[in-house]
Write a protein that holds these residues in place. Sequence first.
Motif, short mmCIF file in Angstrom:
data_model
loop_
_atom_site.label_atom_id
_atom_site.label_comp_id
_atom_site.label_asym_id
_atom_site.label_seq_id
_atom_site.Cartn_x
_atom_site.Cartn_y
_atom_site.Cartn_z
N SER A 139 37.60 -68.63 61.14
CA SER A 139 38.41 -67.93 60.18
C SER A 139 37.79 -66.59 59.82
N SER A 140 38.66 -65.58 59.74
CA SER A 140 38.14 -64.26 59.39
C SER A 140 38.14 -64.04 57.89
N THR A 141 38.74 -64.96 57.15
CA THR A 141 38.80 -64.78 55.70
C THR A 141 37.61 -65.44 55.02
N GLU A 142 37.45 -65.11 53.78
CA GLU A 142 36.38 -65.73 53.00
C GLU A 142 36.78 -67.16 52.63
N PHE A 143 35.82 -67.91 52.14
CA PHE A 143 36.09 -69.28 51.70
C PHE A 143 36.64 -69.26 50.28
N PRO A 144 37.52 -70.14 49.89
CA PRO A 144 38.10 -71.19 50.72
C PRO A 144 39.07 -70.61 51.75
N VAL A 145 39.18 -71.31 52.87
CA VAL A 145 40.23 -71.01 53.83
C VAL A 145 41.45 -71.83 53.38
N ILE A 146 42.53 -71.15 53.08
CA ILE A 146 43.72 -71.87 52.62
C ILE A 146 44.82 -71.66 53.66
#
Length: 418
Positions: A139-146
Amino acid sequence: MESILHLLFLLQFLPLLSSSESYDPQVKYFMNCGSDSNVDLVDLRNFVGDENSNLSFSVGKSNSVRNENPLPGILPLYHTARIYTKISHYMLNITQTGSYLVRLHFFPFSFKKTHLADALFNVSAPNFSLLSNFSVRNSSTEFPVIKEFFLTIAEGNFDIYFIPADETRFAFVNAIEAFLLPPKFFIYDLNATPPLLTIDAALRTLYRINVGGPEVNDTLWRNWVPDNDYLTFGSSEQASCNGEPQESRQRPDFKDIAPDAVYRTCKKVSIYNNGPSNIPNITWRFNVSKEARHLVRVHVCDLVSQSPGTVSFYLNISANFSTVIDPNSDGVSDMSAPLFYDYVVSSDDSGYMSFSIAPNETSITKVAFLNGLEIMEFLGSSTIKMPFENERRKHLALKIGSAGGVALILREVSQFDN
Ligand SMILES: *[C@@H]1O[C@H](CO)[C@@H](O)[C@H](O)[C@H]1NC(C)=O
Ligand SMILES: *[C@@H]1O[C@H](CO)[C@@H](O)[C@H](O)[C@H]1NC(C)=O
Ligand SMILES: *[C@@H]1O[C@H](CO)[C@@H](O)[C@H](O)[C@H]1NC(C)=O
Ligand SMILES: *[C@@H]1O[C@H](CO)[C@@H](O)[C@H](O)[C@H]1NC(C)=O
Ligand SMILES: *[C@@H]1O[C@H](CO)[C@@H](O)[C@H](O)[C@H]1NC(C)=O
Ligand SMILES: *[C@@H]1O[C@H](CO)[C@@H](O)[C@H](O)[C@H]1NC(C)=O
Ligand SMILES: *[C@@H]1O[C@H](CO)[C@@H](O)[C@H](O)[C@H]1NC(C)=O
Ligand SMILES: *[C@@H]1O[C@H](CO)[C@@H](O)[C@H](O)[C@H]1NC(C)=O
Ligand SMILES: *[C@@H]1O[C@H](CO)[C@@H](O)[C@H](O)[C@H]1NC(C)=O
Ligand SMILES: *[C@@H]1O[C@H](CO)[C@@H](O)[C@H](O)[C@H]1NC(C)=O
Ligand SMILES: *[C@@H]1O[C@H](CO)[C@@H](O)[C@H](O)[C@H]1NC(C)=O
Ligand SMILES: *[C@@H]1O[C@H](CO)[C@@H](O)[C@H](O)[C@H]1NC(C)=O
């Protein structure tokens, strides 16, 4: 799948109420996975600890794990997780057929020597693959991954299958949301060719953009982000715009489609009389799966022109599709009316999709604008071979491989019969 773009559109009038009032779904599940305590968020979502089972849901054969040393600032919702070492399913009793929004939250942590970030797994609903070869590492997004999905769910048991990639791996989830959408959230237009959206289609959210505005969260707990990261050509004429969308006269059930905050801001590009001879544009670009079908929802609100019926402009999607946006095309003379348009678009094999707006050089007001954009991918179908073992064992010990190959024993905290 054809590589050419297939595109249809459907215009909807969408006068809005002020969206400050929160939506209260008739059927809702907010589950705090792997926990015996509830987490109440300030936004009116109360996530119920899923160890306190009742007849309306079951968690499948799984274990609860807890982060003993969460970093300060991490929501308690992400201090626990449910892990699956074998294919199993999480069941929610759905009491009303309809369109649902389903969200899965993933926030990896380490538990003894198991690192949830090592998990590699698939997640499926009965007829659709929700996530394939999913790893939070990708995932390229920060946590949390939603991960967010739109599904039509029939009354009865709704199963979400967690399928670890192989015996040495595992699947996990920290929180699950599923709630009934407001009526008429999607328009199922079977008369269009090809059909705009069929009742048995399912979608995964890729992007939700508030053009020209800040990050906002809406009444359906959806997150809208600014467009700047996706701009490729902001021509020099590009400007932000803002104003107040018109209050609702009709169809108040559309107020949850997008919040006023999205319609209040836009980006615009104009042709000035002494401007350059070539037509300026604003172009955004989004990475998408190759050759996949998407539902694109475009939000506009004319905060720009001085009188009704004086503006129309081009919206082009990737190379092969062009349409004209005319906020008054239905003979409606309202100004500042929030509108959305749905299109079904197939991506080509480039791996991205671009959106351009450009003014109509012969319209009275030579301006193009965009307030919001949503890109959702149609989910592929899945068939799951569920090896059912209807056994109920009270104190099952599970072996879970860790990254270093060290096996550890977890005590099963709760056990449900599935
Ligand atoms: C656009 O359409 C043409 C003709 O139909 C096709 O050859 C071309 O591959 C399409 N381009 C893209 C990017 O889809
Ligand atoms: C069972 O749990 C669900 C999920 O939290 C909740 O919505 C529902 O009201 C509960 N039902 C009963 C009968 O307690
Ligand atoms: C689902 O919930 C409804 C209403 O609470 C209940 O009547 C029904 O028996 C439940 N179904 C299952 C399969 O548990
Ligand atoms: C799955 O698809 C089949 C065939 O389209 C349909 O009969 C069935 O009801 C679907 N199952 C669910 C749970 O939606
Ligand atoms: C997922 O992994 C399997 C096995 O490693 C592989 O066969 C498959 O092509 C992968 N699928 C995707 C969508 O990455
Ligand atoms: C995610 O990363 C794993 C390795 O960490 C890889 O095996 C898998 O194929 C990737 N999945 C996707 C969908 O890219
Ligand atoms: C996960 O999904 C991918 C792509 O659909 C498939 O190739 C793979 O076999 C699946 N893995 C498992 C363990 O079912
Ligand atoms: C929106 O919600 C997310 C998570 O629920 C939160 O991190 C973020 O700060 C919120 N953003 C705004 C603008 O309220
Ligand atoms: C938008 O304008 C730029 C120059 O400002 C041009 O290079 C680009 O090709 C245009 N994009 C489209 C899609 O027309
Ligand atoms: C989009 O994909 C390209 C090529 O794979 C990559 O270089 C780029 O970083 C991606 N952009 C985003 C925002 O993920
Ligand atoms: C959009 O499409 C129209 C019609 O094909 C074309 O004339 C125009 O140049 C395109 N504009 C942009 C910005 O791509
Ligand atoms: C451009 O504006 C003119 C004047 O309003 C209108 O007649 C024409 O249809 C518009 N062009 C497009 C492609 O909408």
